[in-house]
Design an enzyme around this catalytic site. Structure first.
Site, PDB file in Angstrom:
ATOM      1  N   CYS A 185      16.385 -28.952  -5.365  1.00  0.00           N
ATOM      2  CA  CYS A 185      16.503 -28.042  -4.463  1.00  0.00           C
ATOM      3  C   CYS A 185      16.290 -26.552  -4.794  1.00  0.00           C
ATOM      4  O   CYS A 185      17.231 -26.128  -6.074  1.00  0.00           O
ATOM      5  CB  CYS A 185      17.609 -28.017  -3.358  1.00  0.00           C
ATOM      6  SG  CYS A 185      17.560 -26.563  -2.247  1.00  0.00           S
ATOM      7  N   CYS A 196       0.943  -1.077   0.013  1.00  0.00           N
ATOM      8  CA  CYS A 196       0.014  -0.056   0.015  1.00  0.00           C
ATOM      9  C   CYS A 196       0.901   1.160  -0.070  1.00  0.00           C
ATOM     10  O   CYS A 196       1.591   1.517   1.055  1.00  0.00           O
ATOM     11  CB  CYS A 196      -0.965  -0.026   1.395  1.00  0.00           C
ATOM     12  SG  CYS A 196      -1.815   1.073   1.394  1.00  0.00           S
TER      13      CYS A 196
END
Length: 286
Positions: free
Chosen positions: A137, A111
């Site tokens: 991985c 925001c």
């Protein structure tokens, strides 16, 4: 950054950007603004967000569900509750970040005050696309892709399973169906999708059926997640080339689904811990 090179701010801009104020909701120029381009820091011009990550949140301030990698710094707000976001380059106050609102699939909302931003139209922004690869991985796959020319960012996460917003523990138990996946954002003008797929095959063993190196388990399997038919055809074409070279490829080619970003401690793991990949190494195959 030398403060003498900062953009000169008006009194209102300084109130928000330097003294951590907040502009009135629904008053900012970028609140209801959705042109294509990128958003930069008003004070130092560092690139912060892409327009592709902006969404209508109806909160009264510009909202984004992702950042340019490494562009945003977080710290606890003085109110002790919220998390403040700042430009990582110059420390300018931007706003706050919120998680868990389920407004978008990424489940995060940056925001940001319009007054903290400056918009740069799309003509100055590279054409960015995203590709998804699973090769054991994700630490090693991410690390090697991050250092490839044309790649803008590589992010570790999960894809292919049945559980929304899974944790590493959920995935490692092997009962969600997710694989450890790396989202590769790249500049189409600098590197092709085919080149990325070739590189993927050359940084892991696509013939290992039970995992990758010493990492054994379903979430470590090899796969390419395609976004469209062209990507699907490219993946199969390169697999056929490898099979003709006597590689017994077991890499699966699957349709892309929701990408769930992994926990922060997984991101940039090798660089942050000053280590090298233990089961991923480049080997030319094409």
């Amino acid at each position: 950054m030398d403060e003498k090179t900062y953009t000169k701010l008006s009194a209102e801009e300084e109130r928000v950007i330097v003294h951590k104020g907040t502009e009135a909701p629904f008053s900012g120029k970028y609140n209801d603004f959705f042109e294509k381009g990128s958003y930069h820091c008003k004070r130092c011009n560092a690139r912060l967000y892409s327009s592709g990550d902006k969404f209508a949140s109806s909160c009264g301030w510009p909202s984004f569900d992702d950042e340019i990698k490494g562009a945003i710094r977080r710290q606890k707000d003085v109110d002790g509750r919220r998390t403040e976001i700042l430009c990582a380059n110059c420390g300018a106050h931007l706003g706050h970040v919120f998680e868990g609102e389920e407004l978008t699939e990424k489940n995060i909302r940056y925001c940001t005050n319009s007054i903290s931003l400056i918009f740069v139209p799309n003509r100055k922004e590279p054409h960015i696309a995203k590709a998804y690869f699973a090769g054991g991985c994700f630490w090693g796959v991410e690390h090697l892709f991050e250092h490839k020319d044309g790649v803008i960012s590589a992010i570790s996460g999960y894809m292919g399973g049945s559980v929304g917003n899974p944790s590493y523990q959920d995935v490692s138990y092997g009962n969600t169906g997710h694989l450890e996946v790396v989202e590769v954002a790249y500049d189409v003008g600098k590197v092709s999708y085919e080149n990325l797929v070739k590189f993927f095959f050359e940084i892991h063993d696509p013939t290992q059926a039970d995992g990758q190196g010493p990492d054994i388990g379903e979430h470590y399997l090899s796969a390419i997640f395609f976004n469209n038919e062209d990507e699907k055809m490219t993946a199969h074409k390169l697999i056929d080339i490898l099979k003709n070279k006597a590689y017994k490829v077991v890499t699966r080619v699957l349709p892309a689904s929701t990408f769930w970003k992994a926990e922060e401690y997984h991101q940039n793991y090798y660089d942050n811990n000053k280590k090298k990949p233990y089961c991923h190494v480049y080997e030319k195959k094409f």
